[in-house]
Design a protein around this motif. Structure first.
Motif, PDB file in Angstrom:
ATOM      1  N   GLU A  11       0.802  -1.228   0.000  1.00 53.30           N
ATOM      2  CA  GLU A  11       0.000   0.000   0.000  1.00 53.30           C
ATOM      3  C   GLU A  11       0.836   1.280   0.000  1.00 53.30           C
ATOM      4  O   GLU A  11       0.514   2.239  -0.686  1.00 53.30           O
ATOM      5  N   ASN A  12       1.900   1.312   0.782  1.00 51.95           N
ATOM      6  CA  ASN A  12       2.715   2.518   0.891  1.00 51.95           C
ATOM      7  C   ASN A  12       4.032   2.340   0.151  1.00 51.95           C
ATOM      8  O   ASN A  12       4.716   1.341   0.321  1.00 51.95           O
ATOM      9  N   ALA A  13       4.386   3.322  -0.648  1.00 47.96           N
ATOM     10  CA  ALA A  13       5.641   3.269  -1.401  1.00 47.96           C
ATOM     11  C   ALA A  13       6.814   3.654  -0.506  1.00 47.96           C
ATOM     12  O   ALA A  13       6.661   4.379   0.471  1.00 47.96           O
ATOM     13  N   SER A  14       7.992   3.150  -0.857  1.00 42.73           N
ATOM     14  CA  SER A  14       9.204   3.555  -0.170  1.00 42.73           C
ATOM     15  C   SER A  14       9.557   4.976  -0.589  1.00 42.73           C
ATOM     16  O   SER A  14       9.315   5.376  -1.726  1.00 42.73           O
ATOM     17  N   GLY A  19      21.102   9.726  -0.063  1.00 41.09           N
ATOM     18  CA  GLY A  19      22.334   9.321   0.600  1.00 41.09           C
ATOM     19  C   GLY A  19      22.376   7.889   1.060  1.00 41.09           C
ATOM     20  O   GLY A  19      23.081   7.557   2.007  1.00 41.09           O
ATOM     21  N   GLY A  20      21.576   6.999   0.446  1.00 46.30           N
ATOM     22  CA  GLY A  20      21.599   5.593   0.819  1.00 46.30           C
ATOM     23  C   GLY A  20      20.579   5.197   1.858  1.00 46.30           C
ATOM     24  O   GLY A  20      20.651   4.119   2.437  1.00 46.30           O
ATOM     25  N   LEU A  21      19.593   6.066   2.110  1.00 44.37           N
ATOM     26  CA  LEU A  21      18.567   5.798   3.113  1.00 44.37           C
ATOM     27  C   LEU A  21      17.189   5.839   2.461  1.00 44.37           C
ATOM     28  O   LEU A  21      16.851   6.798   1.777  1.00 44.37           O
ATOM     29  N   THR A  22      16.415   4.768   2.646  1.00 44.93           N
ATOM     30  CA  THR A  22      15.016   4.763   2.204  1.00 44.93           C
ATOM     31  C   THR A  22      14.148   4.378   3.382  1.00 44.93           C
ATOM     32  O   THR A  22      14.577   3.645   4.280  1.00 44.93           O
ATOM     33  N   LEU A  32       0.670   6.683  17.165  1.00 47.40           N
ATOM     34  CA  LEU A  32       1.743   5.715  16.978  1.00 47.40           C
ATOM     35  C   LEU A  32       2.058   5.558  15.498  1.00 47.40           C
ATOM     36  O   LEU A  32       1.166   5.634  14.654  1.00 47.40           O
ATOM     37  N   MET A  33       3.345   5.331  15.187  1.00 46.36           N
ATOM     38  CA  MET A  33       3.762   5.116  13.801  1.00 46.36           C
ATOM     39  C   MET A  33       4.861   4.071  13.765  1.00 46.36           C
ATOM     40  O   MET A  33       5.757   4.072  14.609  1.00 46.36           O
ATOM     41  N   CYS A  34       4.812   3.199  12.760  1.00 43.95           N
ATOM     42  CA  CYS A  34       5.816   2.166  12.532  1.00 43.95           C
ATOM     43  C   CYS A  34       6.429   2.411  11.154  1.00 43.95           C
ATOM     44  O   CYS A  34       5.704   2.486  10.157  1.00 43.95           O
ATOM     45  N   VAL A  35       7.770   2.555  11.107  1.00 48.65           N
ATOM     46  CA  VAL A  35       8.470   2.892   9.866  1.00 48.65           C
ATOM     47  C   VAL A  35       9.618   1.910   9.648  1.00 48.65           C
ATOM     48  O   VAL A  35      10.432   1.689  10.549  1.00 48.65           O
ATOM     49  N   GLU A  36       9.683   1.333   8.448  1.00 48.99           N
ATOM     50  CA  GLU A  36      10.787   0.464   8.049  1.00 48.99           C
ATOM     51  C   GLU A  36      11.832   1.337   7.363  1.00 48.99           C
ATOM     52  O   GLU A  36      11.512   2.080   6.445  1.00 48.99           O
ATOM     53  N   VAL A  37      13.084   1.266   7.832  1.00 48.80           N
ATOM     54  CA  VAL A  37      14.140   2.130   7.306  1.00 48.80           C
ATOM     55  C   VAL A  37      15.296   1.260   6.808  1.00 48.80           C
ATOM     56  O   VAL A  37      15.804   0.417   7.550  1.00 48.80           O
ATOM     57  N   HIS A  38      15.697   1.468   5.550  1.00 50.47           N
ATOM     58  CA  HIS A  38      16.787   0.707   4.940  1.00 50.47           C
ATOM     59  C   HIS A  38      18.003   1.613   4.757  1.00 50.47           C
ATOM     60  O   HIS A  38      17.876   2.718   4.232  1.00 50.47           O
ATOM     61  N   PHE A  39      19.170   1.122   5.188  1.00 53.37           N
ATOM     62  CA  PHE A  39      20.431   1.854   5.088  1.00 53.37           C
ATOM     63  C   PHE A  39      21.411   1.068   4.224  1.00 53.37           C
ATOM     64  O   PHE A  39      21.544  -0.144   4.392  1.00 53.37           O
ATOM     65  N   GLU A  40      22.142   1.770   3.373  1.00 49.49           N
ATOM     66  CA  GLU A  40      23.276   1.185   2.689  1.00 49.49           C
ATOM     67  C   GLU A  40      24.509   1.402   3.583  1.00 49.49           C
ATOM     68  O   GLU A  40      24.545   2.348   4.376  1.00 49.49           O
ATOM     69  N   GLY A  96      21.675  -2.593   6.291  1.00 43.40           N
ATOM     70  CA  GLY A  96      20.655  -3.226   7.108  1.00 43.40           C
ATOM     71  C   GLY A  96      19.345  -2.474   7.146  1.00 43.40           C
ATOM     72  O   GLY A  96      19.164  -1.447   6.495  1.00 43.40           O
ATOM     73  N   THR A  97      18.450  -3.021   7.959  1.00 40.57           N
ATOM     74  CA  THR A  97      17.084  -2.514   8.086  1.00 40.57           C
ATOM     75  C   THR A  97      16.746  -2.292   9.554  1.00 40.57           C
ATOM     76  O   THR A  97      17.037  -3.142  10.399  1.00 40.57           O
ATOM     77  N   LEU A  98      16.113  -1.159   9.814  1.00 39.75           N
ATOM     78  CA  LEU A  98      15.639  -0.809  11.154  1.00 39.75           C
ATOM     79  C   LEU A  98      14.123  -0.722  11.138  1.00 39.75           C
ATOM     80  O   LEU A  98      13.519  -0.409  10.104  1.00 39.75           O
TER      81      LEU A  98
END
Length: 110
Positions: A11-14, A19-22, A32-40, A96-98
């Motif tokens: 449903e939600n786009a990245s 700078g290597g962060l999505t 409340l909010m839940c966010v998936e964060v990807h780092f290079e 990784g992913t947070l």
């Protein structure tokens, strides 16, 4: 706000924050909010602060986090708590992913 109980993965786009962060908002309501964060590897989230409480859970990768006056090296399964307005930031040591949880939700992420 109307309460929403289901948030399909597609449903939600990245969002490319540069700078290597999505990041991708996984679910949210007013409080409340839940966010998936990807780092290079090598990506830095500069020191910053905000009025939200935040918990970060490390899904994968290795990171160096500064929270207030302390610095932590963290990996999968580790968590960090950031109280409102504390200065914090991170450097990704291994891609990784947070999973970030915020209360209340981050209007600037919507």
């Amino acid at each position: 706000m109307t309460v929403k109980n289901y948030f399909p993965a597609g449903e939600n786009a990245s969002f490319d924050a540069g700078g290597g962060l999505t990041r991708k908002v996984a679910a949210f309501n007013d409080n409340l909010m839940c966010v998936e964060v990807h780092f290079e590897t090598g990506t830095t989230a500069p020191l910053h602060h905000h009025p939200h409480e935040q918990i970060t859970y490390v899904i994968s990768g290795r990171f160096e986090f500064t929270v207030g006056e302390r610095t932590y090296e963290v990996g999968p399964g580790d968590s960090l708590y950031k109280q409102p307005d504390i200065v914090h930031g991170a450097t990704c040591l291994e891609a990784g992913t947070l999973l970030d949880l915020f209360t209340p939700h981050r209007e600037d992420f919507l």
